[in-house]
Design a protein around this motif. Structure first.
Motif, PDB file in Angstrom:
ATOM      1  N   GLY A   7      -0.763 -10.904  -7.408  1.00 28.72           N
ATOM      2  CA  GLY A   7      -0.557  -9.202  -7.786  1.00 28.72           C
ATOM      3  C   GLY A   7      -1.347  -8.558  -7.494  1.00 28.72           C
ATOM      4  N   GLY A   8      -1.186  -7.009  -7.442  1.00 29.43           N
ATOM      5  CA  GLY A   8      -2.495  -5.997  -7.051  1.00 29.43           C
ATOM      6  C   GLY A   8      -3.196  -5.911  -7.949  1.00 29.43           C
ATOM      7  N   ALA A   9      -3.476  -6.171  -9.187  1.00 31.04           N
ATOM      8  CA  ALA A   9      -4.251  -5.915 -10.679  1.00 31.04           C
ATOM      9  C   ALA A   9      -5.158  -7.669 -10.183  1.00 31.04           C
ATOM     10  CB  ALA A   9      -3.313  -6.170 -11.809  1.00 31.04           C
ATOM     11  N   VAL A  35      -0.547 -12.716  -1.569  1.00 34.98           N
ATOM     12  CA  VAL A  35      -1.586 -12.041  -2.162  1.00 34.98           C
ATOM     13  C   VAL A  35      -0.609 -11.089  -1.750  1.00 34.98           C
ATOM     14  CG1 VAL A  35      -3.854 -11.378  -2.155  1.00 34.98           C
ATOM     15  CG2 VAL A  35      -3.296 -13.899  -1.772  1.00 34.98           C
ATOM     16  N   SER A  36      -1.049 -10.020  -2.946  1.00 32.54           N
ATOM     17  CA  SER A  36      -0.697  -7.987  -2.836  1.00 32.54           C
ATOM     18  C   SER A  36      -1.467  -7.472  -1.985  1.00 32.54           C
ATOM     19  CB  SER A  36      -0.002  -7.916  -4.035  1.00 32.54           C
ATOM     20  OG  SER A  36       0.874  -8.103  -4.219  1.00 32.54           O
ATOM     21  N   ALA A  37      -1.588  -5.955  -1.999  1.00 33.15           N
ATOM     22  CA  ALA A  37      -2.050  -5.380  -1.539  1.00 33.15           C
ATOM     23  C   ALA A  37      -3.415  -5.368  -2.793  1.00 33.15           C
ATOM     24  CB  ALA A  37      -1.762  -3.577  -0.677  1.00 33.15           C
ATOM     25  N   PHE A  38      -4.474  -5.031  -2.412  1.00 29.08           N
ATOM     26  CA  PHE A  38      -5.138  -4.158  -3.398  1.00 29.08           C
ATOM     27  C   PHE A  38      -5.189  -3.682  -4.332  1.00 29.08           C
ATOM     28  CE2 PHE A  38      -9.496  -6.095  -1.142  1.00 29.08           C
ATOM     29  CZ  PHE A  38      -8.617  -7.012  -0.527  1.00 29.08           C
ATOM     30  N   GLY A  39      -4.974  -3.305  -6.212  1.00 35.31           N
ATOM     31  CA  GLY A  39      -4.433  -2.591  -6.479  1.00 35.31           C
ATOM     32  C   GLY A  39      -3.520  -1.673  -6.707  1.00 35.31           C
ATOM     33  N   LYS A  40      -3.746  -0.215  -6.433  1.00 40.64           N
ATOM     34  CA  LYS A  40      -2.853   0.262  -6.021  1.00 40.64           C
ATOM     35  C   LYS A  40      -3.039   0.814  -4.672  1.00 40.64           C
ATOM     36  CE  LYS A  40      -1.513   1.008 -10.132  1.00 40.64           C
ATOM     37  NZ  LYS A  40      -0.492   0.323 -10.334  1.00 40.64           N
ATOM     38  N   ARG A 198       9.845  -2.586  -2.436  1.00 35.91           N
ATOM     39  CA  ARG A 198       8.623  -2.555  -3.903  1.00 35.91           C
ATOM     40  C   ARG A 198       8.520  -3.801  -4.700  1.00 35.91           C
ATOM     41  NH1 ARG A 198       5.163   1.282  -3.900  1.00 35.91           N
ATOM     42  NH2 ARG A 198       3.641   0.436  -5.017  1.00 35.91           N
ATOM     43  N   GLU A 199       7.098  -4.089  -4.885  1.00 33.01           N
ATOM     44  CA  GLU A 199       6.501  -5.288  -5.625  1.00 33.01           C
ATOM     45  C   GLU A 199       8.160  -7.000  -5.154  1.00 33.01           C
ATOM     46  OE1 GLU A 199       4.833  -4.594  -7.881  1.00 33.01           O
ATOM     47  OE2 GLU A 199       5.024  -2.481  -7.253  1.00 33.01           O
ATOM     48  N   GLY A 200       8.281  -6.597  -3.849  1.00 34.38           N
ATOM     49  CA  GLY A 200       8.431  -7.699  -3.214  1.00 34.38           C
ATOM     50  C   GLY A 200       7.846  -8.971  -3.271  1.00 34.38           C
TER      51      GLY A 200
HETATM   52 MG    MG Z   1       1.350  -4.318  -5.439  1.00 31.45          MG
END
Ligand code: MG
Ligand code: ASP
Length: 417
Positions: A7-9, A35-40, A198-200
């Motif tokens: 995840g992002g974190a 992989v999610s997007a970096f951080g926020k 979101r958060e998918g």
């Molecule tokens: Mg995220």
């Protein structure tokens, strides 16, 4: 085949990405890394989109900030200025800038998916190259090619049959042991980018596991596993070593943030275990979610959703709240992509508790006003206690005003001021 989801974190900095690489390199099986997007970054891209829609020039500064953040990470990961990735990333930001100089299409949800999906495009391109530079040879696979969805932008539904075909072709080529792909995003049959909500990214990992009959999924998080309460809000929490699919579905549905609610079903259907583990302590046991004959959870688990809005609707013509009325109300909420967390009705009153969606709620209420008298309360907490007991209820409701209560055998929920 194993699926890892970061995840992002867990990929918010160059150091975090190197840590992810260490985790990946210690896995010896065939692996797909989602992989999610970096951080926020997803929040930042949403803000840019909204500024674009408001014709606000600050969008250009916001984009520059997002670019600086990504190039900062890049420069830390790759010391060689000839690294081709610099050009790739610069091209992606160039495209974004061009887009922001034109007018939006007017279809907000469509523009959302085209713009916001860039977060995962960037993160996976960078992560994949970084892994390669560390001798973790891998192939980057664009999610637009394998996660085929309908065109319900921002909340796309998976076309399982098509995705099965495409996932097989894209991930089972035998040449690479490790693949990297984007979470959260997919593509329509016509090749347009879509997102799953979101958060998918957890859901993406579960879809992939289901399609490819993976032996397990590991979601790497900034917590040691699934806890009995959010450590940011509570001190006396414990970690749950295991959880049944059923409890996991209920907990995530009620708002436990650890996993996306849609994640469990595709895994449960194929009996694929899901581990939630800490990326800062990868050797730790984490929480195992699986089919278990164990009676399951016995300790109370607390879930708090903050910043809730409680809306009460009363038909102006004194008619009862019946199926037809309800379907109209839900259609309005669905059109605005507002998720309803809890509902309660009596003959002449219908109440809904939702995450406060900001300005959009006024637009929605304007649409409902001709038919309903509307009352609303804001800044509330929605508290859910799964496996509640008297002590747990007392602890949560002491000195609070209870606006609404709902109780089943296993779960009690309160809307509190
Ligand atoms: Mg995220
Ligand atoms: N980046 C997306 C989000 O923040 C998806 C995800 O993180 O799961 O919503």
């Amino acid at each position: 085949m194993i699926i890892y989801k970061f995840g992002g974190a867990s990929v918010r900095s160059a150091e975090a990405i190197r840590n992810a690489a260490r985790i990946v390199s210690s896995c010896k099986e065939d692996l797909i890394v989602v992989v999610s997007a970096f951080g926020k970054t997803t929040n930042a891209l949403e803000d840019i989109l909204n500024a674009w829609y408001a014709d606000d020039d600050r969008r250009f500064n916001m984009l520059s900030e997002c670019r600086l953040y990504h190039t900062g990470i890049l420069q830390e990961l790759f010391k060689n200025p000839e690294e081709p990735l610099f050009g790739v990333v610069s091209g992606i930001f160039g495209n974004l800038l061009n887009k922001l100089e034109t007018k939006p299409s007017g279809n907000y949800d469509y523009d959302y998916d085209q713009l916001v999906s860039t977060g995962e495009l960037l993160s996976t391109k960078i992560v994949s190259s970084c892994f390669n530079s560390l001798n973790i040879h891998n192939l980057w696979v664009d999610s637009v090619k394998w996660l085929i969805t309908d065109e319900t932008y921002r909340e796309a539904s998976v076309n399982w049959e098509q995705s099965l075909k495409e996932a097989g072709m894209n991930f089972k080529n035998g040449k690479f042991r490790v693949h990297v792909t984007q979470g959260f995003t997919g593509g329509s049959a016509g090749g347009k980018r879509t997102t799953l909500g979101r958060e998918g990214s957890d859901y993406s990992a579960a879809i992939l596991a289901h399609l490819l009959d993976a032996s397990q999924v590991v979601v790497w998080k900034d917590v040691p596993g699934i806890l009995t309460a959010d450590p940011k809000l509570f001190s006396g929490y414990e970690m749950l070593p295991e959880l049944s699919y059923k409890d996991a579905i209920e907990l995530s549905f009620f708002g436990a943030k650890v996993i996306h609610p849609k994640t469990i079903k595709p895994l449960q259907n194929k009996n694929i275990p899901l581990y939630v583990k800490s990326f800062s302590n990868p050797g730790g046991p984490g929480t195992l979610i699986h089919e278990t004959s164990d009676p399951g959870l016995t300790k109370p688990v607390y879930i708090i959703k903050k910043n809730q809005l409680l809306i009460s609707l009363m038909p102006k013509d004194f008619s009862f709240v019946v199926e037809g009325t309800l379907s109209g109300i839900f259609a309005s909420f669905f059109r605005h992509r507002i998720k309803v967390n809890l509902i309660q009705n009596s003959a002449i009153n219908f109440s809904l508790c939702i995450d406060n969606p900001g300005k959009m709620i006024f637009e929605l209420m304007d649409q409902l006003k001709p038919g309903f008298r509307i009352l609303y309360n804001e800044s509330l907490d929605l508290v859910t206690i799964r496996h509640y007991n008297d002590d747990a209820v007392e602890k949560m409701t002491r000195d609070r005003e209870v606006l609404l209560e709902q109780r089943t055998r296993n779960t009690i929920r309160f809307v509190l001021r």
